[in-house]
Write a protein that holds these residues in place. Structure first.
Motif, PDB file in Angstrom:
ATOM      1  N   ILE B 622       0.840  -1.209   0.000  1.00 15.39           N
ATOM      2  CA  ILE B 622       0.000   0.000   0.000  1.00 15.39           C
ATOM      3  C   ILE B 622       0.868   1.251   0.000  1.00 15.39           C
ATOM      4  CG2 ILE B 622      -1.661   1.313   1.373  1.00 15.39           C
ATOM      5  CD1 ILE B 622      -2.843  -1.360   2.227  1.00 15.39           C
ATOM      6  N   ILE B 623       1.896   1.229   0.853  1.00 17.05           N
ATOM      7  CA  ILE B 623       2.792   2.395   0.914  1.00 17.05           C
ATOM      8  C   ILE B 623       3.350   2.692  -0.471  1.00 17.05           C
ATOM      9  CG2 ILE B 623       5.009   3.214   1.789  1.00 17.05           C
ATOM     10  CD1 ILE B 623       4.403   1.741   4.372  1.00 17.05           C
ATOM     11  N   ARG B 624       3.776   1.653  -1.124  1.00 16.61           N
ATOM     12  CA  ARG B 624       4.354   1.830  -2.461  1.00 16.61           C
ATOM     13  C   ARG B 624       3.314   2.391  -3.437  1.00 16.61           C
ATOM     14  NH1 ARG B 624       7.992   2.956  -6.299  1.00 16.61           N
ATOM     15  NH2 ARG B 624       7.546   1.823  -8.220  1.00 16.61           N
ATOM     16  N   SER B 625       2.055   1.909  -3.297  1.00 19.86           N
ATOM     17  CA  SER B 625       1.038   2.349  -4.246  1.00 19.86           C
ATOM     18  C   SER B 625       0.744   3.835  -4.119  1.00 19.86           C
ATOM     19  CB  SER B 625      -0.262   1.574  -4.034  1.00 19.86           C
ATOM     20  OG  SER B 625       0.002   0.208  -4.106  1.00 19.86           O
ATOM     21  N   PHE B 626       0.884   4.362  -2.891  1.00 20.37           N
ATOM     22  CA  PHE B 626       0.570   5.782  -2.709  1.00 20.37           C
ATOM     23  C   PHE B 626       1.805   6.664  -2.799  1.00 20.37           C
ATOM     24  CE2 PHE B 626      -3.178   3.751  -1.005  1.00 20.37           C
ATOM     25  CZ  PHE B 626      -4.173   4.529  -1.559  1.00 20.37           C
ATOM     26  N   ASP B 627       2.932   6.030  -3.067  1.00 21.23           N
ATOM     27  CA  ASP B 627       4.174   6.775  -3.157  1.00 21.23           C
ATOM     28  C   ASP B 627       4.299   7.262  -4.594  1.00 21.23           C
ATOM     29  OD1 ASP B 627       6.696   7.667  -3.223  1.00 21.23           O
ATOM     30  OD2 ASP B 627       7.667   5.723  -2.878  1.00 21.23           O
ATOM     31  N   LYS B 628       4.344   8.582  -4.790  1.00 24.64           N
ATOM     32  CA  LYS B 628       4.375   9.101  -6.167  1.00 24.64           C
ATOM     33  C   LYS B 628       5.691   8.761  -6.851  1.00 24.64           C
ATOM     34  CE  LYS B 628       0.631  12.081  -6.633  1.00 24.64           C
ATOM     35  NZ  LYS B 628       0.337  12.651  -5.287  1.00 24.64           N
ATOM     36  N   ASN B 629       6.792   8.796  -6.089  1.00 22.57           N
ATOM     37  CA  ASN B 629       8.092   8.355  -6.597  1.00 22.57           C
ATOM     38  C   ASN B 629       8.394   8.917  -7.969  1.00 22.57           C
ATOM     39  OD1 ASN B 629      10.498   6.879  -6.549  1.00 22.57           O
ATOM     40  ND2 ASN B 629       9.594   5.289  -7.819  1.00 22.57           N
ATOM     41  N   GLU B 630       8.532  10.244  -8.034  1.00 23.00           N
ATOM     42  CA  GLU B 630       8.731  10.854  -9.347  1.00 23.00           C
ATOM     43  C   GLU B 630      10.170  10.813  -9.824  1.00 23.00           C
ATOM     44  OE1 GLU B 630       6.699  14.281  -8.238  1.00 23.00           O
ATOM     45  OE2 GLU B 630       4.897  13.770  -9.356  1.00 23.00           O
ATOM     46  N   GLY B 631      11.050  10.360  -8.946  1.00 22.13           N
ATOM     47  CA  GLY B 631      12.453  10.317  -9.346  1.00 22.13           C
ATOM     48  C   GLY B 631      13.084  11.698  -9.286  1.00 22.13           C
ATOM     49  N   TYR B 632      14.266  11.835  -9.837  1.00 24.93           N
ATOM     50  CA  TYR B 632      14.951  13.123  -9.795  1.00 24.93           C
ATOM     51  C   TYR B 632      15.762  13.284 -11.064  1.00 24.93           C
ATOM     52  CZ  TYR B 632      19.109  10.393  -8.744  1.00 24.93           C
ATOM     53  OH  TYR B 632      20.137   9.506  -8.822  1.00 24.93           O
ATOM     54  N   TYR B 633      16.276  14.500 -11.271  1.00 29.35           N
ATOM     55  CA  TYR B 633      17.093  14.753 -12.455  1.00 29.35           C
ATOM     56  C   TYR B 633      18.552  14.935 -12.072  1.00 29.35           C
ATOM     57  CZ  TYR B 633      13.146  15.095 -15.555  1.00 29.35           C
ATOM     58  OH  TYR B 633      12.052  14.782 -16.296  1.00 29.35           O
ATOM     59  N   VAL B 634      19.429  14.331 -12.865  1.00 27.16           N
ATOM     60  CA  VAL B 634      20.844  14.627 -12.734  1.00 27.16           C
ATOM     61  C   VAL B 634      21.081  15.829 -13.637  1.00 27.16           C
ATOM     62  CG1 VAL B 634      23.162  13.676 -12.867  1.00 27.16           C
ATOM     63  CG2 VAL B 634      21.199  12.137 -12.646  1.00 27.16           C
ATOM     64  N   SER B 635      21.620  16.921 -13.060  1.00 26.24           N
ATOM     65  CA  SER B 635      21.737  18.157 -13.838  1.00 26.24           C
ATOM     66  C   SER B 635      22.857  18.058 -14.866  1.00 26.24           C
ATOM     67  CB  SER B 635      22.011  19.325 -12.894  1.00 26.24           C
ATOM     68  OG  SER B 635      23.292  19.138 -12.337  1.00 26.24           O
ATOM     69  N   GLU B 636      22.767  18.916 -15.876  1.00 27.72           N
ATOM     70  CA  GLU B 636      23.805  18.933 -16.909  1.00 27.72           C
ATOM     71  C   GLU B 636      25.174  19.204 -16.310  1.00 27.72           C
ATOM     72  OE1 GLU B 636      22.919  21.535 -20.196  1.00 27.72           O
ATOM     73  OE2 GLU B 636      20.858  20.780 -20.285  1.00 27.72           O
ATOM     74  N   GLU B 637      25.206  20.116 -15.316  1.00 23.84           N
ATOM     75  CA  GLU B 637      26.505  20.463 -14.705  1.00 23.84           C
ATOM     76  C   GLU B 637      27.136  19.222 -14.083  1.00 23.84           C
ATOM     77  OE1 GLU B 637      23.705  22.423 -14.276  1.00 23.84           O
ATOM     78  OE2 GLU B 637      24.588  23.540 -15.952  1.00 23.84           O
ATOM     79  N   GLU B 638      26.272  18.494 -13.347  1.00 19.11           N
ATOM     80  CA  GLU B 638      26.803  17.321 -12.656  1.00 19.11           C
ATOM     81  C   GLU B 638      27.342  16.307 -13.659  1.00 19.11           C
ATOM     82  OE1 GLU B 638      24.102  15.503  -9.822  1.00 19.11           O
ATOM     83  OE2 GLU B 638      25.410  13.751  -9.717  1.00 19.11           O
ATOM     84  N   ILE B 639      26.605  16.123 -14.752  1.00 19.25           N
ATOM     85  CA  ILE B 639      27.063  15.164 -15.758  1.00 19.25           C
ATOM     86  C   ILE B 639      28.382  15.619 -16.352  1.00 19.25           C
ATOM     87  CG2 ILE B 639      26.504  14.042 -17.952  1.00 19.25           C
ATOM     88  CD1 ILE B 639      23.539  14.545 -17.245  1.00 19.25           C
ATOM     89  N   LYS B 640      28.473  16.895 -16.688  1.00 25.80           N
ATOM     90  CA  LYS B 640      29.714  17.403 -17.280  1.00 25.80           C
ATOM     91  C   LYS B 640      30.879  17.206 -16.339  1.00 25.80           C
ATOM     92  CE  LYS B 640      27.491  20.706 -20.266  1.00 25.80           C
ATOM     93  NZ  LYS B 640      26.907  22.052 -20.248  1.00 25.80           N
ATOM     94  N   GLU B 641      30.602  17.430 -15.054  1.00 31.48           N
ATOM     95  CA  GLU B 641      31.683  17.275 -14.085  1.00 31.48           C
ATOM     96  C   GLU B 641      32.096  15.808 -13.999  1.00 31.48           C
ATOM     97  OE1 GLU B 641      31.138  19.777 -10.587  1.00 31.48           O
ATOM     98  OE2 GLU B 641      32.094  18.122  -9.508  1.00 31.48           O
ATOM     99  N   THR B 642      31.088  14.910 -13.922  1.00 32.15           N
ATOM    100  CA  THR B 642      31.408  13.489 -13.837  1.00 32.15           C
ATOM    101  C   THR B 642      32.182  13.035 -15.065  1.00 32.15           C
ATOM    102  OG1 THR B 642      29.228  13.319 -12.859  1.00 32.15           O
ATOM    103  CG2 THR B 642      30.386  11.255 -13.255  1.00 32.15           C
ATOM    104  N   GLU B 643      31.781  13.507 -16.215  1.00 32.52           N
ATOM    105  CA  GLU B 643      32.421  13.070 -17.451  1.00 32.52           C
ATOM    106  C   GLU B 643      33.689  13.874 -17.741  1.00 32.52           C
ATOM    107  OE1 GLU B 643      31.115  10.536 -19.342  1.00 32.52           O
ATOM    108  OE2 GLU B 643      29.441  10.260 -17.952  1.00 32.52           O
ATOM    109  N   ARG B 644      34.012  14.793 -16.860  1.00 31.56           N
ATOM    110  CA  ARG B 644      35.190  15.657 -17.025  1.00 31.56           C
ATOM    111  C   ARG B 644      35.196  16.346 -18.388  1.00 31.56           C
ATOM    112  NH1 ARG B 644      38.017  11.353 -15.410  1.00 31.56           N
ATOM    113  NH2 ARG B 644      38.111  11.022 -13.172  1.00 31.56           N
ATOM    114  N   LEU B 645      34.062  16.940 -18.720  1.00 31.84           N
ATOM    115  CA  LEU B 645      33.973  17.680 -19.979  1.00 31.84           C
ATOM    116  C   LEU B 645      34.126  19.158 -19.663  1.00 31.84           C
ATOM    117  CD1 LEU B 645      30.953  15.921 -21.661  1.00 31.84           C
ATOM    118  CD2 LEU B 645      33.375  15.635 -22.180  1.00 31.84           C
ATOM    119  N   THR B 646      34.971  19.849 -20.396  1.00 30.44           N
ATOM    120  CA  THR B 646      35.114  21.277 -20.164  1.00 30.44           C
ATOM    121  C   THR B 646      34.787  22.003 -21.452  1.00 30.44           C
ATOM    122  OG1 THR B 646      37.418  20.783 -20.455  1.00 30.44           O
ATOM    123  CG2 THR B 646      36.716  21.390 -18.249  1.00 30.44           C
TER     124      THR B 646
END
Ligand code: HEM
Ligand SMILES: [Cu+2]
Ligand SMILES: [Cu+2]
Lengths: 317, 647
Positions: B622-646
């Motif tokens: 039941i808890i799971r059914s009422f949990d909207k669980n929309e997830g989250y976004y990994v921001s472009e900045e974070e991705i660039k940093e992880t991928e070491r793109l400059t």
């Protein structure tokens, strides 16, 4: 690199040598009757094909692994070589042929084994009927024509087919005398039939080969193959001299436990046919007040518990 | 119930196990508390929905279960080494082969493969994660809890002892009283939920989430094998679920589906069991085939030979796997026609398997073979698996099987299939993809020792068993007499078993050694020969979102194509967009814990506890059914940093 894979190759060869060379020592490959002999022939025939397959694969394997190991010279390197209709057809068709070659004798044997074997002299003899009933952890044999019953051993006449009518009073068991032929299940509430025959006199060991609990390992019996005249004499002596089987005694045999060899001048078939009466043994246990014991329960741990006596030797929890 | 019934008592081996379990638990609790790791454990592992981490947890549990099942195996081998041995009594031996068989198949082989599938498949098809990441966590935790429930049986209440096949009426209350058999029923039932969910999850993942351009016939072979395995799971596991439920009714609620009394049908159990059980064999061997295909092709630097034939072979095997189950009981007296038909279907299933062997051989033909450890395991597989295969065809010949059935010939055969097939593939796959999981390779020199010691031990252990079988030694006997003449070969077999044990210890040492000393990888293509997308990540261990930009596939071995086109795996900075990822969740862990409560209660027939547990499970749903669980976004900045793109 070749050195490294040599052991495998040698092992493969060794395997076939073991199988083919030493066969006469191994019970299944040393048959004492026509049923086991037919099965042995089938086994050796199939081992021939299998050895061939192993040799082909191992030779190809060895050649390819040596020839195409990573070397300086890579004239033969063709990274995009990805198939060949011709080769793929070959290794589809050859296995199909092998399987046809195996299936034909398999199917004919399957049908043969359900019929009474023909005796060595070629004449057709009327089979002797023996009912074999498995009860945890013993075998009870009845000779309906002779009106006698034995526990954990049988006498059979040599050179005459024996039809075993198999059933069980409780667990699913399997009746197996490897020297005489393959096994068949003995199951509660039903009857299966198995033909065996001995070509020689002698004693062969038989057993339950389908796991059924604590006493399984010791659920064995002896098959004594004797001449027809000795058999007749034994049956007559038994009928006149052996004690009668009482119902009380029979019900004791229904309890789980091992048993000694016994001989009786009457059979249990007049009280119960386990092939039709699935739960006779369980009901008898209930009637006698024997309750199934959890092997880790406190009762089972108490060595002085009288109910445990029938469990025989093996229990020490 | 008295306390001395609750805890298993009276055996020094069990007391030893009690003590070591106690010490291990205290050790772990101490470590977590002293190094303040509780939060890390919760955040990074217990609540994760990341396929890579779940995969690692699957594999870790499977290695643990391999250890447990292996100890069981060695205890049996010690008992059998000499005639009339008193090391184990009959009941104890019966419990050990039952737990060994069940654990090895259900709690070792399957989770090991599912773990590797979890780690690799989403990467291999260029996906962010599986289709249902939350469900994936539920799968793992129900498997894990099922395994734990089954495993505690040997110290609490007593283990099942009716064999991993649990034939009725033996496994019924009349002949197997006590909680032992209930552990089997409930442990497998709970773990089965997880497996079925995995089947659905990966089926959808592979069908719907492949990178653009990856058509079905451009899929890597491991992905194909996983797809087909999942189809088998979806069809086969419900049969097990129903069969287990029926036997549970028999044992707990006095039903008579399979019992001795009340006109039960014991043969129905055998049929249902193997109707699941034979496909199960292919569930644990098809992914193995898939992995060997990848590894052999990679280290021969060649495309797979006969790709289409390989795929169709697997499709045929999958279909046929449901049409052969009777070969497990040719001796049940079902008559000539039935036995003939099933003999032939069983032999036919050998053909596609044979075809695959030749395809692997010819994948190496005209290649450039390097003998890395994953490749050695694959070569060892070919050599040993042939023996498993040909003896399988021999067993398929019903008339001959009357003599092999229930003997050590059969035991040797299925170990040749399960060890040379499944276990070798697990080792090969683990070593191959180890850098993908941890960023460094396992030491190759030590790995070669493991390979050779294990292989020699394996053959020394199981070749003698073929002969023992032909000499009439039945399986599942706890001892034999000196007069039988089986002593020598059994001793040899035990020596082989211990060699395998030693190899396992060297492997364990290799985990430690490589953790300390291995060079860390700095590219995604650790072996330098990668062909498929999992090697096309920018770092050795991919970030949680796998690919910064979803790759586009144009050819069958996409990374090889990229290498030929001199295309860099690094994403272009202008392609980077924010990425949507699912949230972590603790619910699967709690749901599984409630399953444990329910299962444990039912094992001991404490119904109040069973009901409490099931209510708990329901609440988590039941808890799971009422949990909207929309997830989250990994921001472009974070991705660039992880991928070491400059810029
Ligand atoms: C370390 C190597 C192993 C050794 C030494 C070993 C040894 C044994 C032994 C001694 C038995 C009992 C035979 C009997 O009493 O009938 C057995 C049974 C069995 N083993 Fe193994 N085993 C090993 C690995 C495996 C693996 C990896 C698997 C599966 C993936 C496996 C699956 C089974 C199964 C299903 C049974 C039958 C259990 C039963 O009869 O209910 N074993 N093994
Ligand atoms: Cu039956
Ligand atoms: Cu099967």
């Amino acid at each position: 690199m070749f050195k490294r894979f040599k052991p495998f190759f040698a092992l493969g060869l060794l395997l076939s040598v073991f199988f083919l060379g030493g066969c006469s020592n191994y019970i299944v490959l040393d048959p004492k009757g026509p049923v086991a002999a037919q099965q042995k022939d089938l086994i050796l025939y199939s081992i021939g094909f299998m050895a061939l397959i192993c040799v082909v694969v191992y030779v190809l394997f060895t050649v390819i692994v040596i020839k195409y190991r990573d070397r300086k010279n890579d004239d033969n390197f063709e990274p995009d070589h990805h198939g060949s209709k011709k080769l793929e057809t070959i290794w589809t068709v050859i296995p199909i042929l092998i399987i046809i070659a195996l299936a034909i004798p398999t199917v004919t044997s399957i049908y043969d084994l359900e019929k009474a074997p023909v005796s060595a002299s070629g004449e057709k003899k009327e089979p002797l009927v023996i009912t074999a009933t498995a009860v945890d952890w013993k075998w009870i044999f009845s000779y309906p024509e002779q009106g006698i019953e034995t526990v954990n051993y049988i006498n059979i006449p040599k050179d005459r087919p024996v039809q075993f009518k198999l059933t069980s009073a409780d667990s699913m068991s399997s009746f197996w005398v490897p020297a005489l032929g393959g096994q068949k299940y003995a199951m509660p509430g039903m009857e299966t039939k198995l033909y065996l025959q001995a070509d020689h006199t002698g004693t062969f060991s038989g057993r339950n080969s389908n796991f059924n609990g604590e006493g399984f390992t010791h659920q064995i019996f002896d098959v004594h193959s004797v001449s027809q005249s000795d058999f007749d004499k034994w049956a007559k002596d038994t009928k006149s001299k052996a004690p009668k089987l009482s119902k009380k005694q029979y019900d004791q045999l229904m309890l789980q436990g091992e048993a000694k060899k016994m001989t009786f001048s009457s059979t249990h078939l007049k009280w119960v046919d386990h092939a039709k009466d699935r739960d006779y043994a369980v009901k008898t246990r209930e009637r006698l007040g024997v309750v199934p014991q959890n092997p880790h329960g406190s009762k089972a741990k108490d060595a002085n518990n009288p109910e445990q006596d029938s469990h025989g030797v093996s229990h020490s929890h | 119930m008295k306390w001395d019934e609750f805890f298993v008592t009276g055996d020094p081996l069990i007391y030893g196990a009690d003590v070591s379990i106690g010490l291990t638990v205290i050790g772990i609790l101490f470590y977590l508390t002293y190094f303040k790791k509780w939060q890390w454990l919760w955040r990074e592992w217990l609540t994760t929905v990341d396929h890579k981490k779940l995969g690692i947890m699957y594999i870790a549990s499977a290695v643990l279960m391999l250890f447990r099942g292996g100890v069981d195996a060695l205890l049996m081998r010690v008992q059998l080494a000499t005639p009339d041995s008193k090391f184990l009594d009959a009941q104890h031996y019966n419990e050990i082969f039952t737990t060994h068989g069940t654990i090895m198949i259900i709690f070792m082989a399957m989770p090991f493969l599912i773990g590797l599938i979890n780690v690799v498949i989403p990467l291999q098809i260029g996906a962010r994660d599986v289709a249902f990441p939350y469900l994936n966590a539920v799968s793992f935790w129900t498997f894990f809890i099922g395994a734990m429930l089954f495993n505690i049986s040997f110290v609490i209440g007593g283990s099942p002892s009716a064999g991993w096949t649990s034939y009725m009426p033996l496994a019924g209350n009349e002949l197997s009283p006590g909680p032992g058999q209930n552990y089997y029923l409930l442990g497998l039932q709970i773990a089965g939920i997880g497996t079925l969910l995995t089947g659905i999850n990966f089926l959808v993942t592979i069908l719907k989430m492949r990178a653009p351009g990856m058509t079905l016939f451009k899929m890597p072979m491991f992905t194909w094998s996983a797809l087909i395995t999942m189809i088998i799971i979806v069809f086969a596991f419900p049969i097990l679920t129903v069969a287990l439920a029926l036997m549970t009714f028999d044992r707990l609620f006095g039903a008579h589906f399979f019992t001795l009394q009340g006109a039960g049908m014991d043969m129905l159990w055998a049929n249902l069991f193997w109707l699941w059980g034979h496909p199960e064999v292919y569930i644990v061997v098809l992914p193995a085939f898939g992995m060997f295909s990848e590894i052999i092709s990679t280290f021969s630097r060649k495309v797979l030979f006969g790709y289409k034939a390989m795929v169709w072979a697997m499709v045929i095997i999958a279909g046929y796997s449901f049409l052969v189950w009777v070969h497990h009981f040719f001796t049940m007296g079902q008559g000539e026609l039935v036995n003939s038909v099933f003999s032939i279907t069983t032999m036919i299933i050998g053909i596609p398997t044979g075809i695959k062997i030749f395809n692997w051989l010819f994948t190496m033909y005209k290649g450039k073979i390097s003998f890395t450890t994953p490749m050695l395991w694959s070569l060892g597989f070919i050599v040993n698996f042939v023996i498993g295969g040909v003896t399988g065809v021999m067993l398929a010949m019903a008339a001959a099987d009357y003599q092999y059935h229930n003997t050590y010939f059969l035991v040797a055969h299925f170990h040749y299939v399960l060890i040379a097939g499944t276990v070798f593939s697990c080792f090969a796959g683990l070593i191959f993809w180890y850098p993908k999981m941890f960023g460094y390779k396992l030491n190759e020199a030590i790995g070669k020792w493991v390979f050779w010691v294990f292989n020699i031990g394996f053959n020394v252990c199981f070749i003698p068993q073929f002969i023992l079988g032909l000499d009439g030694m039945p399986r599942r006997v706890y001892t034999y007499s000196a007069a039988s003449g089986w002593g020598g070969l059994n001793m040899l077999s035990t020596v082989g078993g211990f060699l395998m044990g030693i190899a396992f210890l060297i492997l364990a040492y290799n985990f430690y050694y490589s953790f300390r000393y291995s060079e860390r990888e700095n590219t995604g293509d650790s072996w330098g020969l990668g062909r498929t997308l999992e090697w096309a990540t920018t770092s050795a261990v991919p970030p949680h979102y796998n690919f910064a930009v979803t790759p586009t596939v144009t050819a069958m071995d996409p990374l090889i194509q990229m290498k030929r086109d001199k295309q860099d795996v690094k994403p272009k900075i202008e392609d980077i967009k924010k990425i949507h990822m699912p949230d972590n969740s603790g619910v699967p862990f709690f749901m599984a814990s409630f399953f444990f409560v329910a299962g444990f209660g039912l094992v001991f027939e404490w119904y109040w506890m069973g009901i409490v547990g099931l209510i708990g499970v329901f609440i988590t749903l039941i808890i799971r059914s009422f949990d909207k669980n929309e997830g989250y976004y990994v921001s472009e900045e974070e991705i660039k940093e992880t991928e070491r793109l400059t810029v």
